[in-house]
Motif scaffolding. Structure first.
Motif, mmCIF file in Angstrom:
data_model
loop_
_atom_site.group_PDB
_atom_site.id
_atom_site.type_symbol
_atom_site.label_atom_id
_atom_site.label_comp_id
_atom_site.label_asym_id
_atom_site.label_seq_id
_atom_site.Cartn_x
_atom_site.Cartn_y
_atom_site.Cartn_z
ATOM 1 N N ARG A 1 0.820 -1.209 0.000
ATOM 2 C CA ARG A 1 0.000 0.000 0.000
ATOM 3 C C ARG A 1 0.856 1.262 0.000
ATOM 4 N NH1 ARG A 1 -5.240 1.803 2.701
ATOM 5 N NH2 ARG A 1 -4.819 3.950 3.397
ATOM 6 N N CYS A 2 0.369 2.272 -0.714
ATOM 7 C CA CYS A 2 1.036 3.564 -0.754
ATOM 8 C C CYS A 2 0.038 4.684 -0.485
ATOM 9 C CB CYS A 2 1.694 3.781 -2.120
ATOM 10 S SG CYS A 2 2.362 5.454 -2.348
ATOM 11 N N GLN B 1 -2.045 8.905 -13.061
ATOM 12 C CA GLN B 1 -2.465 10.297 -13.023
ATOM 13 C C GLN B 1 -3.936 10.251 -12.613
ATOM 14 O OE1 GLN B 1 -0.691 13.223 -13.289
ATOM 15 N NE2 GLN B 1 -2.649 14.055 -12.607
ATOM 16 N N GLY B 2 -4.204 10.641 -11.384
ATOM 17 C CA GLY B 2 -5.544 10.464 -10.859
ATOM 18 C C GLY B 2 -5.825 8.995 -10.625
ATOM 19 N N THR B 3 -6.955 8.533 -11.094
ATOM 20 C CA THR B 3 -7.351 7.138 -10.882
ATOM 21 C C THR B 3 -6.831 6.193 -11.947
ATOM 22 O OG1 THR B 3 -9.415 7.474 -12.086
ATOM 23 C CG2 THR B 3 -9.479 7.872 -9.716
ATOM 24 N N GLY B 4 -6.439 6.734 -13.071
ATOM 25 C CA GLY B 4 -6.057 5.885 -14.188
ATOM 26 C C GLY B 4 -4.568 5.658 -14.314
ATOM 27 N N ALA B 5 -4.208 4.480 -14.791
ATOM 28 C CA ALA B 5 -2.803 4.158 -15.038
ATOM 29 C C ALA B 5 -2.395 4.795 -16.359
ATOM 30 C CB ALA B 5 -2.602 2.653 -15.070
ATOM 31 N N ALA B 6 -1.575 5.851 -16.285
ATOM 32 C CA ALA B 6 -1.142 6.555 -17.489
ATOM 33 C C ALA B 6 -0.048 5.800 -18.221
ATOM 34 C CB ALA B 6 -0.664 7.953 -17.126
ATOM 35 N N ALA C 1 -1.673 -2.921 -10.322
ATOM 36 C CA ALA C 1 -1.811 -1.840 -9.348
ATOM 37 C C ALA C 1 -3.106 -1.104 -9.588
ATOM 38 C CB ALA C 1 -0.627 -0.880 -9.426
ATOM 39 N N VAL C 2 -3.678 -0.589 -8.507
ATOM 40 C CA VAL C 2 -4.927 0.163 -8.587
ATOM 41 C C VAL C 2 -4.813 1.433 -7.764
ATOM 42 C CG1 VAL C 2 -6.337 -1.878 -9.016
ATOM 43 C CG2 VAL C 2 -5.923 -1.128 -6.657
ATOM 44 N N ARG C 3 -5.678 2.370 -8.115
ATOM 45 C CA ARG C 3 -5.772 3.633 -7.371
ATOM 46 C C ARG C 3 -7.215 4.126 -7.521
ATOM 47 N NH1 ARG C 3 -2.667 9.382 -8.437
ATOM 48 N NH2 ARG C 3 -2.571 10.052 -6.254
ATOM 49 N N PRO C 4 -8.152 3.435 -6.919
ATOM 50 C CA PRO C 4 -9.578 3.618 -7.212
ATOM 51 C C PRO C 4 -10.151 4.998 -6.929
ATOM 52 C CG PRO C 4 -9.259 2.227 -5.286
ATOM 53 C CD PRO C 4 -7.905 2.409 -5.914
ATOM 54 N N VAL D 1 -4.884 6.759 -2.371
ATOM 55 C CA VAL D 1 -4.140 5.554 -2.004
ATOM 56 C C VAL D 1 -4.025 4.616 -3.195
ATOM 57 C CG1 VAL D 1 -4.245 3.468 -0.580
ATOM 58 C CG2 VAL D 1 -4.800 5.701 0.423
ATOM 59 N N SER D 2 -2.859 3.970 -3.296
ATOM 60 C CA SER D 2 -2.651 2.986 -4.349
ATOM 61 C C SER D 2 -2.200 1.668 -3.728
ATOM 62 C CB SER D 2 -1.595 3.480 -5.334
ATOM 63 O OG SER D 2 -1.310 2.489 -6.319
ATOM 64 N N THR D 3 -2.581 0.577 -4.363
ATOM 65 C CA THR D 3 -2.169 -0.750 -3.934
ATOM 66 C C THR D 3 -1.494 -1.472 -5.091
ATOM 67 O OG1 THR D 3 -4.068 -0.870 -2.425
ATOM 68 C CG2 THR D 3 -2.905 -2.924 -2.909
ATOM 69 N N LEU D 4 -0.312 -1.971 -4.834
ATOM 70 C CA LEU D 4 0.394 -2.800 -5.803
ATOM 71 C C LEU D 4 0.153 -4.250 -5.408
ATOM 72 C CD1 LEU D 4 2.450 -3.042 -8.181
ATOM 73 C CD2 LEU D 4 4.246 -3.038 -6.449
ATOM 74 N N LYS D 5 -0.313 -5.028 -6.360
ATOM 75 C CA LYS D 5 -0.690 -6.410 -6.073
ATOM 76 C C LYS D 5 0.209 -7.353 -6.868
ATOM 77 C CE LYS D 5 -5.447 -4.831 -5.549
ATOM 78 N NZ LYS D 5 -6.885 -5.173 -5.690
ATOM 79 N N ILE D 6 0.737 -8.344 -6.203
ATOM 80 C CA ILE D 6 1.591 -9.326 -6.867
ATOM 81 C C ILE D 6 1.016 -10.718 -6.614
ATOM 82 C CG2 ILE D 6 3.931 -10.176 -7.211
ATOM 83 C CD1 ILE D 6 4.959 -7.667 -5.757
ATOM 84 N N GLN D 7 0.667 -11.392 -7.690
ATOM 85 C CA GLN D 7 0.126 -12.746 -7.597
ATOM 86 C C GLN D 7 1.233 -13.776 -7.781
ATOM 87 O OE1 GLN D 7 -2.738 -12.516 -10.840
ATOM 88 N NE2 GLN D 7 -4.396 -12.136 -9.400
ATOM 89 N N ARG D 8 1.029 -14.953 -7.209
ATOM 90 C CA ARG D 8 1.952 -16.094 -7.408
ATOM 91 C C ARG D 8 3.403 -15.622 -7.300
ATOM 92 N NH1 ARG D 8 -1.406 -15.779 -11.497
ATOM 93 N NH2 ARG D 8 0.250 -15.464 -13.052
#
Lengths: 111, 115
Positions: free
Chosen positions: B22-23, B50-55, B67-70, B74-81
């Motif tokens: 989390r950031c 930039q804002g909510t969207g991944a530029a 990664a998301v920033r809804p 706050v942004s969350t970087l998610k790593i699977q497996r």
């Protein structure tokens, strides 16, 4: 492909001496060149930065020299102090894009 | 004022597990960046919001990373497996995002160790 090359990888300087770190870049679209200082366990912190239309910028003991034709820039730390011991990263950037970092220089200033 | 904060500061996980980092950017900063720093190397770009969207997500190494920033903060970087090669310090930075060249302010990072 590494777009920003930094040297040396490590540097040892006596207290009061001058520390010099060099960087070279490839992409002529870069228009902002910051230097970051990073202490162990911390994130990088902006130290000083320069735009390519300026050949030199000085802030206290820190000076950036910039050679646009050679696509090179360097950081000079005058009167180096033990508290300056850290890892230094040069970087390059153009608006709306990410920072491209050099590989870093670990500086040790001996008392 | 408060700087960029990241949680957790350290994360140890096992190979194959899922992790979230989390950031929290500086208040009012619309631009947010994720970088990954391997031992003894400079940070490498992963993704820029930039804002909510991944530029720009051109730095994400593969589809295990997301990664998301809804809400544009706050942004969350998610790593699977997760894989052992994912072990690194994950840095977040933010900037005003209003014009041209801007200073990016970095958080302290999350140290991820995949066993």
């Amino acid at each position: 492909q590494q777009q920003v090359k930094q040297s040396p990888q490590s540097l040892i300087v006596q207290k009061g001496g001058i520390s010099i770190i060099n960087c070279a870049y490839e992409n002529t679209a870069f228009d902002y060149f910051p230097w970051y200082q990073q202490f162990p366990g911390k994130g990088p912190a902006l130290l000083i930065a320069i735009r390519p239309d300026v050949s030199e910028k000085k802030e206290g003991r820190f000076t950036i020299s910039f050679n646009k034709s050679a696509k090179q820039f360097s950081l000079h730390i005058m009167d180096s102090q033990p508290g300056d011991s850290a890892t230094y990263f040069c970087a390059a950037y153009f608006a709306g894009n990410m920072l491209t970092f050099g590989g870093g220089t670990r500086l040790m200033v001996k008392p | 004022g408060a700087g960029v904060s990241q949680t957790p500061s350290n994360k140890v996980t096992e190979k194959g597990k899922y992790v979230e980092l989390r950031c929290d950017p500086i208040s009012g900063h619309t631009a947010l960046y994720w970088y990954r720093q391997s031992l003894g190397q400079g940070p490498e770009f992963l993704i820029y919001f930039q804002g909510t969207g991944a530029a720009d997500d051109s730095g994400l190494p593969n589809d295990r990373f997301f990664a998301v920033r809804p809400e544009g903060s706050v942004s969350t970087l998610k790593i699977q497996r997760t894989e052992r090669g994912d072990s690194a310090v994950y840095l977040c930075a933010s900037s005003h995002g209003t014009s041209g060249v801007e200073t990016q302010y970095f958080g302290p990072g999350t140290r991820l160790l995949v066993l």
